[in-house]
Design a protein around this motif. Structure first.
Motif, short mmCIF file in Angstrom:
data_model
loop_
_atom_site.label_atom_id
_atom_site.label_comp_id
_atom_site.label_asym_id
_atom_site.label_seq_id
_atom_site.Cartn_x
_atom_site.Cartn_y
_atom_site.Cartn_z
N GLY A 258 0.82 -1.15 0.10
CA GLY A 258 0.09 0.22 -0.02
C GLY A 258 1.02 1.18 0.00
O GLY A 258 1.95 1.42 -0.08
N ASP A 259 0.09 2.48 0.31
CA ASP A 259 0.69 3.72 -0.03
C ASP A 259 1.39 3.96 1.33
O ASP A 259 1.20 3.66 2.43
N THR A 260 2.58 4.61 1.15
CA THR A 260 3.50 5.21 2.23
C THR A 260 3.75 6.88 2.04
O THR A 260 3.72 7.01 0.78
N SER A 261 3.75 7.51 3.04
CA SER A 261 4.18 9.02 2.98
C SER A 261 5.56 9.13 2.40
O SER A 261 5.75 10.16 1.92
N THR A 262 6.40 8.38 2.94
CA THR A 262 7.59 8.23 2.28
C THR A 262 7.71 7.35 1.02
O THR A 262 7.23 6.38 1.09
N GLU A 263 8.60 7.89 0.00
CA GLU A 263 8.33 7.13 -1.30
C GLU A 263 9.02 5.57 -1.04
O GLU A 263 10.05 5.56 -0.36
N ARG A 264 8.30 4.76 -1.56
CA ARG A 264 8.69 3.26 -1.23
C ARG A 264 10.22 3.13 -1.39
O ARG A 264 10.83 2.31 -0.53
N ASP A 265 10.79 3.46 -2.49
CA ASP A 265 12.13 3.18 -2.74
C ASP A 265 12.99 3.93 -1.52
O ASP A 265 13.88 3.20 -1.18
N LEU A 266 12.69 5.05 -1.01
CA LEU A 266 13.42 5.50 0.02
C LEU A 266 13.42 4.85 1.23
O LEU A 266 14.18 4.47 2.00
N LEU A 267 12.15 4.36 1.49
CA LEU A 267 11.75 3.16 2.54
C LEU A 267 12.52 2.28 2.63
O LEU A 267 13.25 1.49 3.66
N GLU A 268 12.46 1.42 1.50
CA GLU A 268 13.21 0.28 1.10
C GLU A 268 14.81 0.41 1.35
O GLU A 268 15.35 -0.39 2.01
N ASP A 269 15.28 1.49 0.85
CA ASP A 269 16.67 1.68 0.96
C ASP A 269 16.95 2.01 2.43
O ASP A 269 18.20 1.33 2.68
N ARG A 270 16.38 2.37 3.22
CA ARG A 270 16.58 2.61 4.63
C ARG A 270 16.58 1.24 5.38
O ARG A 270 17.47 1.10 6.20
N ALA A 271 15.63 0.44 5.18
CA ALA A 271 15.71 -0.92 5.51
C ALA A 271 16.86 -1.61 5.21
O ALA A 271 17.60 -2.38 6.10
N VAL A 272 17.18 -1.66 3.91
CA VAL A 272 18.69 -2.38 3.32
C VAL A 272 19.63 -1.85 4.21
O VAL A 272 20.58 -2.58 4.70
N GLU A 273 19.91 -0.39 4.43
CA GLU A 273 20.92 0.20 4.95
C GLU A 273 20.97 -0.29 6.59
O GLU A 273 22.03 -0.40 7.06
N ALA A 274 19.78 -0.65 7.06
CA ALA A 274 19.75 -1.29 8.36
C ALA A 274 20.13 -2.73 8.64
O ALA A 274 20.25 -3.14 9.70
N GLY A 275 20.17 -3.33 7.31
CA GLY A 275 20.59 -4.82 7.51
C GLY A 275 19.64 -5.66 7.46
O GLY A 275 19.56 -6.77 7.64
N LEU A 276 18.17 -5.25 6.97
CA LEU A 276 17.02 -5.87 6.76
C LEU A 276 17.08 -6.47 5.57
O LEU A 276 17.83 -5.90 4.48
N HIS A 277 16.38 -7.43 5.15
CA HIS A 277 16.15 -8.29 3.67
C HIS A 277 14.69 -7.71 3.33
O HIS A 277 13.76 -7.89 3.90
N VAL A 278 14.63 -6.78 2.21
CA VAL A 278 13.45 -6.16 1.76
C VAL A 278 13.09 -7.18 0.87
O VAL A 278 13.57 -7.83 -0.26
N SER A 279 11.72 -7.72 0.94
CA SER A 279 11.05 -8.77 -0.04
C SER A 279 9.82 -8.19 -0.82
O SER A 279 9.26 -7.29 -0.38
N THR A 280 9.90 -8.71 -2.02
CA THR A 280 8.68 -7.91 -2.95
C THR A 280 7.52 -8.95 -2.70
O THR A 280 6.54 -8.35 -3.39
N SER A 281 7.68 -9.79 -2.08
CA SER A 281 6.45 -10.68 -1.81
C SER A 281 6.32 -11.29 -0.36
O SER A 281 7.29 -10.95 0.56
#
Length: 330
Positions: A258-281
């Motif tokens: 769904g929608d996020t106030s922070t653009e999705r790519d930015l949010l995903e980048d921050r998760a990756v930088e924190a050491g998380l695994h971003v999954s598309t499914s």
């Protein structure tokens, strides 16, 4: 085939009370499909609660850059040179959207383009919900061979005059939406409404100003909406699910819906930088689902319920990102 809704929902008394009180059927033409592309024309048909047309509006928009695929939308740099900037039409556009459900064909695209333009203009579009006519046709079980606008129009006998012209596309969609809405009302179908969140943080890439640019036809670069981004593999093993009240841990698998106030790519980048695994499914291995609309009924939300996957909203996820537990060594 669905029963003719005009014979089963012929009066407001038969109308579902939970249905919206008005709609704004929208179409925008753009310089392309990527996050740095711009709107070059926009049209709105305002409809009442029963889907009847109240009025319509159309404008060109100077995108301040190359117009993109002219062979599709027909709008050249010369045609757009004297057009208003988006900031100049933002107030009028907002007045047409205010208090209504935004209706579009592939509505997530139109909404994201509109939300980004309003963010650039340092404003917010007064839209709280959207309705995608592709999703509605699926809810109704319409016997369509595909989900193109032309196919939906042909199903309802609507004649398209100028494909990829925002005003005509919006007219066609408005005419096809009304019988779809009445069919939904006749069958007491729950409308597939989605929440719309304005962007408060987004990528803003400098792009060439309007005019012919080097590198192809008018400088146009073929792009795709949110093109796939190859991320490095997460170096940490998955430690399992997030536990409510606890901390995220490096290696956890996180999915977004769904929608996020922070653009999705930015949010995903921050998760990756924190050491998380971003999954598309979403699967049984997903540690956490991030969504601002847990009642949306998207496939990820439904799977999260099925698997018992923990769910948090964007604000809570942002706080969790501030204190991610390091992966266990060894």
């Amino acid at each position: 085939m669905l029963e003719d809704p005009t014979t089963t929902a012929s009066s407001p008394a038969a109308w579902p009370a939970a249905y919206p009180q008005g709609y704004a059927v929208v179409d925008v033409e753009t310089t392309g499909l990527a996050r740095d592309d711009r709107i070059i024309s926009a049209a709105v048909y305002r409809l009442d609660a029963l889907g009847e047309v109240e009025d319509h509006w159309y404008t060109l928009v100077n995108p301040e850059r190359d117009p993109g695929p002219v062979w599709i939308h027909g709008l050249t740099s010369e045609a757009l040179e004297g057009a208003p900037l988006f900031a100049d039409i933002a107030e009028e556009f907002a007045a047409r959207l205010d208090g209504r459900v935004l209706v579009a064909h592939n509505a997530v695209f139109d909404w994201q383009m509109i939300a980004r333009e309003y963010a650039r203009a340092e404003r917010q579009a007064p839209v709280r919900q959207r309705l995608c006519t592709i999703a509605l046709s699926k809810e109704l079980g319409l016997p369509l061979p595909n989900h193109k606008l032309a196919t939906l129009a042909a199903h309802f006998g609507v004649v398209q005059r100028r494909a990829h012209h925002a005003l005509d596309d919006a007219r066609v969609l408005a005419e096809a939406f009304r019988p779809s809405l009445w069919a939904a009302a006749a069958g007491s179908v729950r409308l597939p409404l989605q929440e719309c969140l304005p962007l408060t943080e987004w990528w803003d890439t400098a792009v060439p100003r309007i005019g012919r640019q080097p590198g192809g036809a008018g400088g146009y670069r073929p792009t795709s909406w949110r093109p796939s981004r190859k991320r490095p593999a997460c170096p940490y093993p998955n430690p399992g699910r997030y536990e409510e009240g606890g901390r995220l841990k490096q290696g956890m698998r996180v999915a977004f819906s769904g929608d996020t106030s922070t653009e999705r790519d930015l949010l995903e980048d921050r998760a990756v930088e924190a050491g998380l695994h971003v999954s598309t499914s979403l699967s049984r291995l997903t540690s956490l689902l991030v969504t601002n609309d847990p009642d949306s009924g998207t496939s990820k939300v439904l799977k999260a319920r099925q698997y018992g996957t923990p769910v948090v909203d964007e604000a809570a996820f942002g706080q969790l990102l501030e204190d991610v537990e390091p992966a266990t060594e060894g």
